[in-house]
Design a protein around this motif. Sequence first.
Motif, mmCIF file in Angstrom:
data_model
loop_
_atom_site.group_PDB
_atom_site.id
_atom_site.type_symbol
_atom_site.label_atom_id
_atom_site.label_comp_id
_atom_site.label_asym_id
_atom_site.label_seq_id
_atom_site.Cartn_x
_atom_site.Cartn_y
_atom_site.Cartn_z
ATOM 1 N N PRO A 247 0.823 -1.210 0.000
ATOM 2 C CA PRO A 247 0.000 0.000 0.000
ATOM 3 C C PRO A 247 0.858 1.261 0.000
ATOM 4 O O PRO A 247 2.018 1.251 0.425
ATOM 5 C CB PRO A 247 -0.800 -0.117 1.303
ATOM 6 C CG PRO A 247 0.048 -0.976 2.196
ATOM 7 C CD PRO A 247 0.721 -1.950 1.276
ATOM 8 N N ARG A 248 0.291 2.325 -0.493
ATOM 9 C CA ARG A 248 0.941 3.646 -0.440
ATOM 10 C C ARG A 248 -0.089 4.604 0.151
ATOM 11 O O ARG A 248 -1.021 5.026 -0.511
ATOM 12 C CB ARG A 248 1.389 4.110 -1.832
ATOM 13 C CG ARG A 248 2.125 5.451 -1.807
ATOM 14 C CD ARG A 248 2.768 5.710 -3.155
ATOM 15 N NE ARG A 248 1.804 5.921 -4.216
ATOM 16 C CZ ARG A 248 1.265 7.108 -4.518
ATOM 17 N NH1 ARG A 248 1.597 8.186 -3.820
ATOM 18 N NH2 ARG A 248 0.400 7.217 -5.513
ATOM 19 N N TRP A 249 0.092 4.903 1.430
ATOM 20 C CA TRP A 249 -0.908 5.681 2.152
ATOM 21 C C TRP A 249 -0.851 7.150 1.759
ATOM 22 O O TRP A 249 0.224 7.723 1.552
ATOM 23 C CB TRP A 249 -0.709 5.540 3.665
ATOM 24 C CG TRP A 249 -0.707 4.123 4.139
ATOM 25 C CD1 TRP A 249 0.336 3.442 4.701
ATOM 26 C CD2 TRP A 249 -1.790 3.195 4.074
ATOM 27 N NE1 TRP A 249 -0.017 2.155 4.987
ATOM 28 C CE2 TRP A 249 -1.333 1.974 4.618
ATOM 29 C CE3 TRP A 249 -3.098 3.274 3.609
ATOM 30 C CZ2 TRP A 249 -2.141 0.846 4.714
ATOM 31 C CZ3 TRP A 249 -3.901 2.155 3.703
ATOM 32 C CH2 TRP A 249 -3.436 0.961 4.250
ATOM 33 N N VAL A 331 12.968 9.169 7.699
ATOM 34 C CA VAL A 331 13.173 8.230 6.595
ATOM 35 C C VAL A 331 11.833 7.908 5.963
ATOM 36 O O VAL A 331 10.770 8.160 6.538
ATOM 37 C CB VAL A 331 13.845 6.932 7.081
ATOM 38 C CG1 VAL A 331 15.266 7.202 7.557
ATOM 39 C CG2 VAL A 331 13.030 6.292 8.193
ATOM 40 N N HIS A 332 11.878 7.320 4.777
ATOM 41 C CA HIS A 332 10.667 6.959 4.052
ATOM 42 C C HIS A 332 10.391 5.480 4.225
ATOM 43 O O HIS A 332 11.290 4.643 4.064
ATOM 44 C CB HIS A 332 10.827 7.293 2.569
ATOM 45 C CG HIS A 332 9.558 7.823 1.966
ATOM 46 N ND1 HIS A 332 9.051 9.056 2.269
ATOM 47 C CD2 HIS A 332 8.684 7.265 1.087
ATOM 48 C CE1 HIS A 332 7.938 9.262 1.604
ATOM 49 N NE2 HIS A 332 7.690 8.187 0.879
ATOM 50 N N SER A 333 9.137 5.150 4.545
ATOM 51 C CA SER A 333 8.768 3.750 4.722
ATOM 52 C C SER A 333 8.380 3.136 3.384
ATOM 53 O O SER A 333 8.125 3.843 2.398
ATOM 54 C CB SER A 333 7.598 3.624 5.710
ATOM 55 O OG SER A 333 6.376 3.959 5.078
ATOM 56 N N ALA A 334 8.281 1.819 3.369
ATOM 57 C CA ALA A 334 7.890 1.110 2.153
ATOM 58 C C ALA A 334 6.432 1.380 1.805
ATOM 59 O O ALA A 334 6.009 1.083 0.686
ATOM 60 C CB ALA A 334 8.119 -0.388 2.326
ATOM 61 N N GLU A 335 5.664 1.951 2.748
ATOM 62 C CA GLU A 335 4.251 2.212 2.496
ATOM 63 C C GLU A 335 3.982 3.689 2.234
ATOM 64 O O GLU A 335 2.836 4.137 2.311
ATOM 65 C CB GLU A 335 3.421 1.716 3.682
ATOM 66 C CG GLU A 335 3.523 0.197 3.865
ATOM 67 C CD GLU A 335 2.647 -0.311 4.987
ATOM 68 O OE1 GLU A 335 2.090 0.526 5.735
ATOM 69 O OE2 GLU A 335 2.496 -1.535 5.113
ATOM 70 N N LEU A 437 -3.339 4.947 -1.888
ATOM 71 C CA LEU A 437 -3.292 5.577 -3.203
ATOM 72 C C LEU A 437 -2.873 4.609 -4.300
ATOM 73 O O LEU A 437 -3.041 4.906 -5.487
ATOM 74 C CB LEU A 437 -2.335 6.774 -3.167
ATOM 75 C CG LEU A 437 -2.713 7.910 -2.211
ATOM 76 C CD1 LEU A 437 -1.708 9.060 -2.317
ATOM 77 C CD2 LEU A 437 -4.124 8.415 -2.479
ATOM 78 N N SER A 438 -2.333 3.459 -3.931
ATOM 79 C CA SER A 438 -1.982 2.462 -4.953
ATOM 80 C C SER A 438 -3.183 1.646 -5.383
ATOM 81 O O SER A 438 -3.112 0.898 -6.365
ATOM 82 C CB SER A 438 -0.885 1.524 -4.415
ATOM 83 O OG SER A 438 -1.371 0.733 -3.348
ATOM 84 N N ASP A 439 -4.289 1.788 -4.678
ATOM 85 C CA ASP A 439 -5.536 1.099 -5.034
ATOM 86 C C ASP A 439 -6.430 2.090 -5.778
ATOM 87 O O ASP A 439 -6.974 3.013 -5.183
ATOM 88 C CB ASP A 439 -6.230 0.597 -3.764
ATOM 89 C CG ASP A 439 -7.568 -0.062 -4.053
ATOM 90 O OD1 ASP A 439 -7.865 -0.313 -5.247
ATOM 91 O OD2 ASP A 439 -8.324 -0.308 -3.087
ATOM 92 N N PRO A 440 -6.597 1.946 -7.075
ATOM 93 C CA PRO A 440 -7.407 2.914 -7.837
ATOM 94 C C PRO A 440 -8.873 2.952 -7.422
ATOM 95 O O PRO A 440 -9.571 3.916 -7.720
ATOM 96 C CB PRO A 440 -7.256 2.440 -9.288
ATOM 97 C CG PRO A 440 -6.845 1.016 -9.198
ATOM 98 C CD PRO A 440 -6.059 0.878 -7.933
ATOM 99 N N ALA A 441 -9.329 1.933 -6.704
ATOM 100 C CA ALA A 441 -10.726 1.890 -6.293
ATOM 101 C C ALA A 441 -10.957 2.525 -4.917
ATOM 102 O O ALA A 441 -12.112 2.660 -4.492
ATOM 103 C CB ALA A 441 -11.221 0.443 -6.266
ATOM 104 N N SER A 442 -9.888 2.899 -4.219
ATOM 105 C CA SER A 442 -10.065 3.493 -2.890
ATOM 106 C C SER A 442 -10.682 4.877 -3.018
ATOM 107 O O SER A 442 -10.564 5.559 -4.038
ATOM 108 C CB SER A 442 -8.723 3.583 -2.155
ATOM 109 O OG SER A 442 -7.893 4.562 -2.746
ATOM 110 N N ALA A 443 -11.365 5.310 -1.941
ATOM 111 C CA ALA A 443 -12.029 6.613 -1.958
ATOM 112 C C ALA A 443 -11.023 7.734 -2.159
ATOM 113 O O ALA A 443 -11.292 8.702 -2.883
ATOM 114 C CB ALA A 443 -12.805 6.812 -0.657
ATOM 115 N N ALA A 444 -9.852 7.609 -1.539
ATOM 116 C CA ALA A 444 -8.829 8.646 -1.691
ATOM 117 C C ALA A 444 -8.328 8.711 -3.132
ATOM 118 O O ALA A 444 -8.153 9.796 -3.698
ATOM 119 C CB ALA A 444 -7.672 8.388 -0.733
#
Length: 482
Positions: A247-249, A331-335, A437-444
């Motif tokens: 996931p990419r939050w 630092v940047h997380s994998a998500e 944001l990696s899920d095109p169907a999510s509300a965001a």
Amino acid sequence: MLHDGHVIVAAGRGAAPVFRAERVSSAPRTTAPADGTLAVVLYPKVAMLDGSQAHNAWLHELPDPVTKTTWDNYACLAPETAERLGVETGDVVRISADGVPAIDLPALVQPGQHVGVVAVAVGYGRLGTDRFTRIGPQWLESEPTVAEGGTVGRSSAPLAILDERGFRITGRVARVERTGRREVLACTQDHHTLEVPKHLAPAHGEVRDAVRTTTFAKWVADPAKAIARHRPPAADLWAPDHANAGPRWGMAIDLSACSGCSGCVIACQAENNVPAVGRDEVRRHREMHWIRIDRYYAGEGDATSASHQPLMCQHCANAPCETVCPVLATVHSAEGLNQQIYNRCVGTRYCANNCPYKTRRFNWFDYPREDRLQNLALNPDVTVRSRGVMEKCSLCVQRIQSAKAEAKRSGVALADGDIRTACQQSCPAGAIVFGDLSDPASAASRLVAQGRAYAVLGEINVKPSVTYLADVRNASAPQDAR
């Protein structure tokens, strides 16, 4: 009653009082009084209301959505009125009316206010608020938030008129005079325009479009042109060699829905153990809120309007803070989260200097937490930070981890909407939406794909994970926030 803890009383029926608009009307006069006096308008602040919660430090330190001032009430004057009286923001004025005690309050010049009105907030001057005397850190140059035996703000009750049924009516005519004293207000925003200062702008009058507004008519006619801005092409210095399948939050914030109520600010403070620092520290611009509501004016005089924009850490993919930290505390997380590792931070504040959004907060002190009862409000899932470290919005990472753990325990996939950040949960207008944001169907993701979506300071190519939707207003010709 003793056994059950309550008693049920039959509801009685009484005659409803006849509603008369003049009882509750607080509309200012259409013209200024001829003798140069001003009409007093008493109003409730969003946080304080009638003052019943005046012993809550969170509410005192919440910046007013319009004035952006904390810890006090004040006398709001229109710019034209302030100029006529020779008054500037911070000058203490005396409000006096026949038959009532005079009240001394610091003035605040408020664009868009009627020239014949002095507006004062109710709910202040409560006895017992001297409990906040030492709420801030005690150090060599500190000043108490409240004087011993004093109160937060001044009571405006003497200026109220009550009718025979107890309805409070505003509109008493009063005189406003300078006292010659000054009192610095604890304000969290000193800039009220998005216009770049002359000594920095390559061309005079340049405006950064952090807040984009348009009319409904323009939006219907040409959505792309309504909010489009010319920007130079962006190029990446790093190759996209760190693809992530997880996931990419991220977050989407609808400026058309946001009313600036600031409920998200209090929710974030409660959720993440953000301390109240007191009036003196706010005056020094050391407030600790992880999310702020920026307010910008547009227009002049009666045409003045305000735009509100919630702003927190943008969790940039090309985060400028990460490249300058000498100890890898950010630092940047994998998500897709920009993480702040407290036990690595040594307080260089390089990250805050390099943040274009100025959303990082530095812990100057160990803020007092001496009230055992008040400490019960601390969230055990979030670290209480010590002095010398940087902190900021984490997109409620504790809620993300808790939802992931629960999904793993129950053996079901994590669904869109299972995670709600504190600011999203508290927003009464539904202006804040969090998701993958990696899920095109999510509300965001669906909001980010809209034509109104844009990134604040997107031209510098930091690739924020927070997307804003332009403010579309149902008005004839609103001006852009300046």
